[in-house]
Design a protein around this motif. Sequence first.
Motif, mmCIF file in Angstrom:
data_model
loop_
_atom_site.group_PDB
_atom_site.id
_atom_site.type_symbol
_atom_site.label_atom_id
_atom_site.label_comp_id
_atom_site.label_asym_id
_atom_site.label_seq_id
_atom_site.Cartn_x
_atom_site.Cartn_y
_atom_site.Cartn_z
ATOM 1 N N SER A 39 -14.709 -0.205 6.807
ATOM 2 C CA SER A 39 -14.013 -1.240 6.037
ATOM 3 C C SER A 39 -13.903 -2.532 6.842
ATOM 4 N N PRO B 103 0.807 -1.226 0.000
ATOM 5 C CA PRO B 103 0.000 0.000 0.000
ATOM 6 C C PRO B 103 0.842 1.279 0.000
ATOM 7 N N THR C 247 -0.678 -7.057 -4.587
ATOM 8 C CA THR C 247 -1.672 -5.981 -4.677
ATOM 9 C C THR C 247 -1.099 -4.727 -4.028
ATOM 10 N N ARG C 248 -1.685 -3.578 -4.381
ATOM 11 C CA ARG C 248 -1.328 -2.349 -3.671
ATOM 12 C C ARG C 248 -2.479 -1.877 -2.780
ATOM 13 N N GLU C 249 -3.511 -2.686 -2.707
ATOM 14 C CA GLU C 249 -4.620 -2.352 -1.821
ATOM 15 C C GLU C 249 -4.178 -2.541 -0.366
ATOM 16 N N ASP C 250 -4.596 -1.630 0.501
ATOM 17 C CA ASP C 250 -4.264 -1.744 1.923
ATOM 18 C C ASP C 250 -5.303 -2.647 2.571
ATOM 19 N N PHE C 251 -5.095 -3.960 2.413
ATOM 20 C CA PHE C 251 -6.100 -4.889 2.944
ATOM 21 C C PHE C 251 -5.504 -5.698 4.092
#
Length: 371
Positions: free
Chosen positions: A332, A193, A202-206
């Motif tokens: 979220s 992220p 991924t670059r999603e902050d999950f």
Amino acid sequence: MQLTKPAKFGTYSQDDVVFLLKDLSDVNLEDSTANRERRIQSGGHYSESLPIEYQPPKEYVALFWETLQQFKQKTALCIGIVSERIFQLKGRNTVLVSLARAGTPAGILIKRYLQMQYGVSLPHYSVSIIRDRGIDENAIQYILQQYSEENIQFVDGWTGKGAISLELTKACHQYEQKYGVRLDDRLAVIADPGYCTTLFGTREDFLIPSACLNSTVSGLISRTVLNERYIGKDDFHGAKFYKELIKDDVSNKFIQLIANEFPGIANEAKKTAARMNQQVIETGFLGIKDIQRIQADFSIENINYIKPGVGETTRVLLRRIPWKILMRDASSPFVQHILMLAEEKGVEVVEYPELNYLCCGIIKSLKEQNK
């Protein structure tokens, strides 16, 4: 030169990972969070001692299992993508070198995925890297006695503001100057992220579920330790094996639950990885802009007190003294465990919509106790 032998400890199989660490299980290294924080903020180094392992309440552990069930397929897909990208770039001679300890489950899962998909069993080592002190050079030399430097692929779980990515780059440059050996400093992570590397799933902050717990999801291994009272010049960096937590250990169960999802995501992972490997991917360290704004908005003296992203915010709550949690979106599903921990510990959650990350943890400055 004959180097230290790897420690045979922890609850992972040696087929999954070899720890290039010195076993300090019998050394009393733990101190209270308040004492450690005081020492760290007075110039001591965080790697010289260990926090007392926080054991979360039953409700929090239940939330871990809930989030794991919810995001196991997404986690598996991101691992599949980064695994395929590594394999397409480096092939069958890759040597996985994960950064202990958050990188270890990621490295095991990458190894397991490539074993399932291509029938290769890549060597996988876990080594210590410490902010401001670099990588364990004895561990790297141990690996290079057996394998070629161009095959090494460093692995971690996720990026925050990029301190470890920068530390790795610096360490690789220093290693080349010292020994004339060039190591690939590109860090492979499940989630990026902070835009700190070009090799990610991924670059999603999950929420990567392994960020939710401490040693009980990392083979019962502690954080790594570099304290010259216990670590000699030819030793690997140290760590402890928390045998007393064996009844709470979910490390292998976590690995198996994610690995069970691999057959269902393999085709998508392969296609996505091939597409990403054709693209020009930039880093940009976008998180630094967030950090600078937070530092100004909240008058924070030390940038190291600011820990952005779901994984890093979780760590602040689990093992530091948190001051505030900044939250872009409290609805979220990836931050519900953070809200639960913040409530349990009485930490203020502040709405902060202009974050690149989902959330950010701020460590309390002990000089400002009365604020």
